[in-house]
Write a protein that holds these residues in place. Sequence first.
Motif, PDB file in Angstrom:
ATOM      1  N   HIS A 240       0.850  -1.195   0.000  1.00 45.33           N
ATOM      2  CA  HIS A 240       0.000   0.000   0.000  1.00 45.33           C
ATOM      3  C   HIS A 240       0.891   1.252   0.000  1.00 45.33           C
ATOM      4  CE1 HIS A 240      -4.249   1.338   1.370  1.00 45.33           C
ATOM      5  NE2 HIS A 240      -3.689   2.256   0.623  1.00 45.33           N
ATOM      6  N   VAL A 242      -0.461   4.318  -1.809  1.00 48.78           N
ATOM      7  CA  VAL A 242      -1.325   5.469  -2.095  1.00 48.78           C
ATOM      8  C   VAL A 242      -2.411   5.463  -1.030  1.00 48.78           C
ATOM      9  CG1 VAL A 242      -2.807   6.618  -3.780  1.00 48.78           C
ATOM     10  CG2 VAL A 242      -0.861   5.257  -4.571  1.00 48.78           C
ATOM     11  N   ILE A 268      -5.622   8.688  -9.130  1.00 48.78           N
ATOM     12  CA  ILE A 268      -4.967   7.480  -8.607  1.00 48.78           C
ATOM     13  C   ILE A 268      -5.467   7.192  -7.203  1.00 48.78           C
ATOM     14  CG2 ILE A 268      -2.754   6.362  -8.115  1.00 48.78           C
ATOM     15  CD1 ILE A 268      -2.455   9.519  -9.999  1.00 48.78           C
ATOM     16  N   GLU A 269      -5.781   5.923  -6.939  1.00 50.39           N
ATOM     17  CA  GLU A 269      -6.140   5.519  -5.582  1.00 50.39           C
ATOM     18  C   GLU A 269      -5.929   4.023  -5.423  1.00 50.39           C
ATOM     19  OE1 GLU A 269     -10.383   5.960  -4.754  1.00 50.39           O
ATOM     20  OE2 GLU A 269     -10.663   6.057  -6.915  1.00 50.39           O
ATOM     21  N   SER A 270      -5.725   3.605  -4.178  1.00 49.63           N
ATOM     22  CA  SER A 270      -5.591   2.188  -3.871  1.00 49.63           C
ATOM     23  C   SER A 270      -6.953   1.590  -3.568  1.00 49.63           C
ATOM     24  CB  SER A 270      -4.674   1.996  -2.658  1.00 49.63           C
ATOM     25  OG  SER A 270      -3.353   2.368  -2.953  1.00 49.63           O
ATOM     26  N   VAL A 276      -3.943  -0.749  -7.478  1.00 47.57           N
ATOM     27  CA  VAL A 276      -4.041   0.695  -7.652  1.00 47.57           C
ATOM     28  C   VAL A 276      -4.891   0.957  -8.889  1.00 47.57           C
ATOM     29  CG1 VAL A 276      -2.790   2.840  -8.123  1.00 47.57           C
ATOM     30  CG2 VAL A 276      -1.838   1.162  -6.534  1.00 47.57           C
ATOM     31  N   LEU A 310       5.000   4.342  -9.906  1.00 43.07           N
ATOM     32  CA  LEU A 310       4.132   3.490 -10.716  1.00 43.07           C
ATOM     33  C   LEU A 310       4.833   2.965 -11.962  1.00 43.07           C
ATOM     34  CD1 LEU A 310       0.759   5.458 -10.391  1.00 43.07           C
ATOM     35  CD2 LEU A 310       1.256   3.183  -9.474  1.00 43.07           C
TER      36      LEU A 310
END
Length: 399
Positions: A240, A242, A268-270, A276, A310
Amino acid sequence: MAFDIAVIGAGIVGAACAHALATRGASVAVLDRSLPASGTSSHCEGNLLVSDKGPGPELDLARHSLAMWPTLAREIEDELGQGMPSLEFEPKGGIVVTTTAAGAQPLLDFAGKQRAAGIDARVLTIAEALEREPWLNPECTAAVYYPEDAQIQPTIATEGLLAVAKKHGAQVFGRTEVTGLVRDASGAVTGVETATGTIAAKSVVIAAGPWTGELSQRFGAPVPVAPRRGNVLVTSRMPHRVFHKVYDGDYFGATQSADAALQTAAVIESSQAGTVLIGSSREQVGFDESMRARVLGEMAQKALRVFPFLAEASIMRSYGGFRPYMPDHLPVASDDPRVPGLFFASGHEGAGIGLSVVTAEILAALILGGTPRSALGPIETEPFDLRRPSLASYLKEAA
């Protein structure tokens, strides 16, 4: 079969309408030509945002919706028990950044306007942003933190809303395409025609997402909802790194653009699964589902400017979906003045997950009576009415 209300569309907006109506005691039929949550609601990120909306009616609607979601998510999970997966409601907050010198001041100005409208928009130094997101590009030029932004798992949320509605008597008819409206001699709605027969209903709600325009045209009461395609990249699982929803300041411009050409921004988000999610794109290409490598490449390049790490990530898959676009960028939550008994709940574009429950609150009040409200107070509905001046040139008399 006879019901009080027929809801066309079993995505999250239709599911929320069914939930709001059935839990108030109405008999509800939900009809979908496919299966629940198989369209737009399963092809998105589950955003519940205030950060991407400028001062005005849509931002006000988003604030009401965010006031409703925490309690509603908990109530759904409590009512359905341990057999229901978590809706993954997560008030993780959002961080908006810029990666160019020219973009910094417009972002700060935008945040100032939102603060004046009552939004918690906190300007961060880059050092403060890196404390919250250590893997962020240290070359970012500005950052604003929005603690009110949240996320939910959209497919599970849709299924949860429908499951509660069914506990209160709603019936869901999957793989049932609605072919027409049934109307009486005065033109008022009395039900819907399907391939397998007629379903009687005193009211009909069209909540068919990007297919609303096509369906309304077929029913002789056209509304200018059109599909706008978006894409999401999904990485393989990773540690993890983000911790908020993070996007660049170009996103607001992309959402508000009326240009049919491609618009992209880094979002962008987890996920709780460890992947992601990388967005976003917007383009008006009709219902063309073909993959465009150039679009995905542009999204990936913009994401790398925000999170350089990324570059090490593997893309596991990508998916696209269609968002219900309105020419004035406001959703419709309204009766149709041309056809008594016909209602619309659509046109949210990329905000449908977040705005679904407040839209349903408006529709329930319109159909069953009462004043729509959230914990913040009464909800203003006029900006989302089909009668609004910005739609006058698009509406035709019903056939």
